[in-house]
Design an enzyme around this catalytic site. Structure first.
Site, short mmCIF file in Angstrom:
data_model
loop_
_atom_site.label_atom_id
_atom_site.label_comp_id
_atom_site.label_asym_id
_atom_site.label_seq_id
_atom_site.Cartn_x
_atom_site.Cartn_y
_atom_site.Cartn_z
N HIS A 1 0.83 -1.21 0.00
CA HIS A 1 0.00 0.00 0.00
C HIS A 1 0.86 1.27 0.00
O HIS A 1 0.58 2.24 -0.69
CB HIS A 1 -0.92 -0.05 1.23
N GLU B 1 2.18 1.83 -3.40
CA GLU B 1 1.13 2.40 -4.25
C GLU B 1 1.10 3.93 -4.09
O GLU B 1 1.07 4.66 -5.08
CB GLU B 1 -0.23 1.80 -3.86
N HIS B 2 1.12 4.40 -2.85
CA HIS B 2 1.11 5.84 -2.62
C HIS B 2 2.30 6.53 -3.29
O HIS B 2 2.18 7.61 -3.83
CB HIS B 2 1.18 6.13 -1.10
N GLU C 1 -4.51 8.07 7.22
CA GLU C 1 -5.38 7.08 6.58
C GLU C 1 -5.65 5.93 7.55
O GLU C 1 -6.77 5.44 7.67
CB GLU C 1 -4.74 6.57 5.28
#
Lengths: 419, 422
Positions: B67, B70-71, B143
């Site tokens: 993740h 991905e960012h 997040e």
């Protein structure tokens, strides 16, 4: 795509959108009524009661069985605020005959069922079935209490409530528990009859349509018994608050929710198109000032952005932040508003914003419910702007116009949900 | 290119494996202006231990790295952020990470090839620095904070904890504030070089395309990389039985929410047919016209039908039924009762009706280019072809469905997670 509106009777319109982009047909009925404290809870309760049963299909179970038999046709109904008015909405989506393993008359059956639910509810002894009303009152109560569950949505709702205290638009669309308790099934049924007799009715269908679709609708028993009507809806109330207010509320959250409600006070021509550009530059996406400055540069938030409420000329800014960063976030957000006023944005920012808005416009015919909502919005606003004209209006917005809007923007309410 | 087709719903797809190992799936869709591209790598939150094909080195990475990567992919060496570039083209761009894959996507009605340039450029050109990796930690921490406040997410994570003692699916997709603090640019490059090799990726396009032309356009934008050997992923052994029957936590909700799960231990067995049968069974058990739902609604224990989901890969599979009720225990009891009734007696008319409904559910997926492309990508990483749901639909008989009912909906594999009122 062909789009046509037919007035079936005064106050009752049938809108057809012919499109071959989808595997489904989508049908919708919209009942439009004024938004008032007196009736808001009843309207929410009506939407819930009508789905419970009709004189032909007296239980929810029978309705569901019929829908399942139709290859799982999807039914939904609900309630929505449209400025100072309210719409009770009914939708039915079913597969187009072309894509079924065998031929069936699904479109006609879909209309029959949807009209039956909206216009032929189960009545016992001159009122709605007691048991259903009792049950739905309990359910609605739980929905109203459930308002706190989604913290982001709750914070936004609360900010709007504060901005429109004691005004129609500040009402919660599901109504109020204290009003709910006193509603009897007789009173609700009488109210329903009044609504059906007087409300503005819009019927939509989108999909691959047969030629005689208008006839199918007109000749439906439930439609032919409706009478013509003179429409009474609320005129939009617009008054600007001069006093800025700050509201803080505490709840058990780890992330604070900051919401800023703004008034757009300008009256200039083409205001909504210009404000759309303004809002997109301010908080419309990853290129926006909010996203760039609050999230990317200052790392203060994961979610941040702004929405434009066209009907009420408000902009709502939202950010999920750490509680101790409240002052800092507020300061950066206010700085962005100042920058907009001072014209601190480039032609490139404007073009980016326009591209984003145009992409949204081009998306309208690509989704059946979005397209229906677009034409319904036009119907309510009394305009008839094609998506092409809409794009042209956006393209013609200038920097000076955006600055003019920016200068007219006034902070109304700061709402903060903290622990 | 290999052609696959579904005559019943009048759709086709072309599949090509390029020399470098990349799989390209093209689903031409007439009459639509919207185009959708999604490029995915078979790398998700569960892949935290693996052997790098080139060096044979065994690597452990901190939770949340897929993740995090991905960012960071959007950041470019020239200081630009690709997400901004795509947005400024009027393109709706995004990315997401799941348990088993990461995907980069955009949809647009305009500027398609400019956007494709950007997408294919940034996915093939990572740029990580100590500084930009550090900065991201603040954003991801926010997040994670958002998920911590999300009762639905807590409910789901606790349900996994009930079903599995040790399984990589229990790792939170975003990781924890603690685990991501250990991520640095070397870890990111290691993961990138291993998992973002074309042989581990698939690209799906859906919209009004000529298949040959779009394939060529994609090839033109490929940066040559060696087709590497398969990545060995090391997961905990899948264990028999559940971890615990029940887990509860308290949060600020108006009414308890619950998730009733059934762990499926028949991993890898005729995936599609089984999945269709499970969809039918979930609908028969708790769907809108089920006796169960009617009773629960009448008693005020349920306001809406349960959400139904069946998640599966080669490493885990489970049924999840989620809802909100003032008395979750009672709901579970009634559900188990209903399940036993259905095992005793399955009405064939009821079965046929629900089977029709499930057919409709599959067809509706083909309304949007986004749904189609996403479905093909995630099914590809599961090793199945999406059209098979339509094509194998007729093969699912009542007898087969009864077998699946006995196999999967077993009381001893049933768990419940509850988020109660604080």
């Amino acid at each position: 795509m062909i789009n046509e509106t037919i007035e079936l009777k005064q106050g009752i319109k049938f809108h057809k959108i012919e499109t071959n982009k989808f595997k489904t047909n989508l049908l919708a009925i919209f009942l439009n009524v004024p938004l008032t404290r007196q009736n808001v809870t009843k309207n929410a309760l009506l939407a819930a009661i009508l789905r419970r049963g009709t004189n032909n299909m007296p239980t929810q179970e029978i309705i569901s069985k019929n829908l399942e038999e139709m290859y799982g046709a999807g039914f939904d109904c609900g309630i929505e605020k449209n400025g100072d008015n309210q719409t009770i909405k009914f939708y039915l989506e079913s597969i187009n005959d072309e894509f079924l393993p065998q031929k069936e008359e699904l479109l006609k059956r879909s209309f029959d069922i949807l009209f039956d639910i909206a216009f032929n509810p189960l009545v016992e002894n001159g009122k709605f079935k007691e048991e259903y009303v009792k049950g739905e009152k309990e359910n609605l109560k739980q929905i109203i209490e459930g308002k706190i569950d989604n913290k982001g949505a709750y914070a936004m709702e609360r900010c709007i409530e504060e901005m429109y205290k004691n005004k129609a638009y500040g009402l919660y669309k599901y109504g109020y528990i204290e009003d709910l308790e006193n509603i009897t099934s007789e009173e609700l049924y009488n109210y329903y009859k009044e609504v059906i007799k007087t409300c503005k009715i819009d019927i939509f269908v989108s999909g691959i349509l047969p030629k005689d679709i208008e006839k199918t609708v007109k000749e439906n028993e439930n439609i032919s018994k409706l009478q013509e009507r003179k429409i009474k809806l609320n005129e939009e109330q617009k008054d600007i608050n001069n006093e800025e207010k700050t509201v803080e509320e505490s709840m058990d959250v780890t992330q604070g929710k900051l919401v800023l409600g703004l008034d757009v006070t300008s009256n200039m021509e083409n205001l909504s198109y210009i404000t759309m550009c303004y809002n997109t530059i301010l908080g419309g996406g990853a290129n926006s000032k909010m996203f760039q400055n609050v999230r990317e540069k200052a790392s203060l938030a994961y979610t941040v952005g702004s929405n434009y409420l066209k009907r009420k000329q408000n902009i709502i800014i939202r950010a999920g932040i750490e509680i101790q960063n409240y002052e800092k976030a507020l300061e950066i957000i206010k700085k962005q508003l100042e920058d907009m006023k001072n014209g601190n944005f480039t032609e490139e920012d404007i073009q980016n914003a326009k591209n984003l808005i145009i992409a949204t416009i081009e998306n309208i015919p690509e989704e059946q419910d979005t397209e229906i909502s677009y034409y319904f919005g036009q119907e309510l606003a009394g305009t008839n702007i094609s998506t092409k004209e809409y794009e042209e209006k956006i393209q013609s917005v200038t920097k000076d116009q955006i600055i003019e809007v920016a200068k007219s923007v006034k902070l109304n309410t700061v709402y903060f949900l903290r622990n | 290119m290999k052609l696959i087709e579904s005559t019943r719903i009048k759709e086709k797809a072309y599949i090509e494996k390029l020399e470098n190992g990349l799989t390209v799936i093209i689903i031409p869709k007439e009459n639509t202006k919207k185009k959708y591209v999604i490029w995915g790598t078979h790398f998700g939150s569960i892949d935290n231990r693996f052997i790098m094909p080139k060096t044979n080195e065994e690597v452990f990475v901190p939770d949340g790295v897929a993740h995090f990567l991905e960012h960071k992919m959007f950041e470019q060496e020239n200081g630009k952020n690709s997400l901004d570039v795509l947005m400024s083209l009027g393109v709706d761009a995004n990315a997401y990470t799941t348990n088993n894959h990461t995907a980069y996507l955009f949809e647009t009605t305009n500027n398609f090839y400019e956007a494709l340039d950007e997408l294919m450029d940034y996915v093939q050109h990572p740029y990580f620095t100590d500084e930009n990796v550090e900065k991201e930690k603040g954003i991801i921490a926010q997040e994670i904070g958002m998920y911590d406040d999300d009762p639905g997410w807590q409910l789901y994570m606790n349900a996994l904890d009930c079903m599995y003692k040790e399984n990589a699916i229990k790792i939170d997709i975003a990781g924890t504030v603690e685990s991501i603090s250990k991520i640095d640019k070397d870890v990111l490059y290691k993961c990138y070089n291993t998992f973002y090799n074309p042989s581990n990726m698939a690209l799906v396009v859906c919209g009004e395309f000529n298949p040959e032309e779009i394939l060529q356009e994609i090839k033109n934008r490929i940066v040559e990389k060696e087709n590497q050997a398969e990545i060995k992923r090391i997961y905990p052994e899948s264990e028999k039985g559940i971890n615990k029957k029940y887990k509860e936590t308290k949060m600020q909700v108006s009414k308890p929410i619950f998730l009733i799960g059934f762990k499926d231990e028949t991993l890898g067995k005729d995936k599609i047919k089984k999945h269709i049968a499970i969809e039918i069974l979930m609908n028969m058990l708790v769907g809108k016209s089920s006796a169960f739902y009617k009773n629960m609604y009448d008693e005020g224990l349920l306001l809406a039908p349960l959400d139904m989901d069946y998640e599966y890969t080669d490493n885990y599979a489970h049924v999840m039924l989620t809802g909100q009720s003032k008395n979750p225990k009672k709901v579970q009891e009634e559900l188990l009762k209903e399940m036993n009734n259905l095992k005793q007696n399955m009405d064939s008319q009821y079965f046929e009706r629900i089977k029709k409904k499930v057919y409709g559910d599959y067809v509706v997926e083909y309304n949007s280019v986004a749904d189609i492309a996403r479905m093909f990508l995630s099914d590809y990483f599961k090793g199945v072809n999406s059209f098979d749901y339509i094509e194998q639909y007729n093969e699912v008989s009542i007898e087969y469905t009864k077998e699946i009912l006995k196999e999967i909906f077993d009381e001893k594999n049933c768990i419940m997670s509850v988020v109660n009122i604080k």
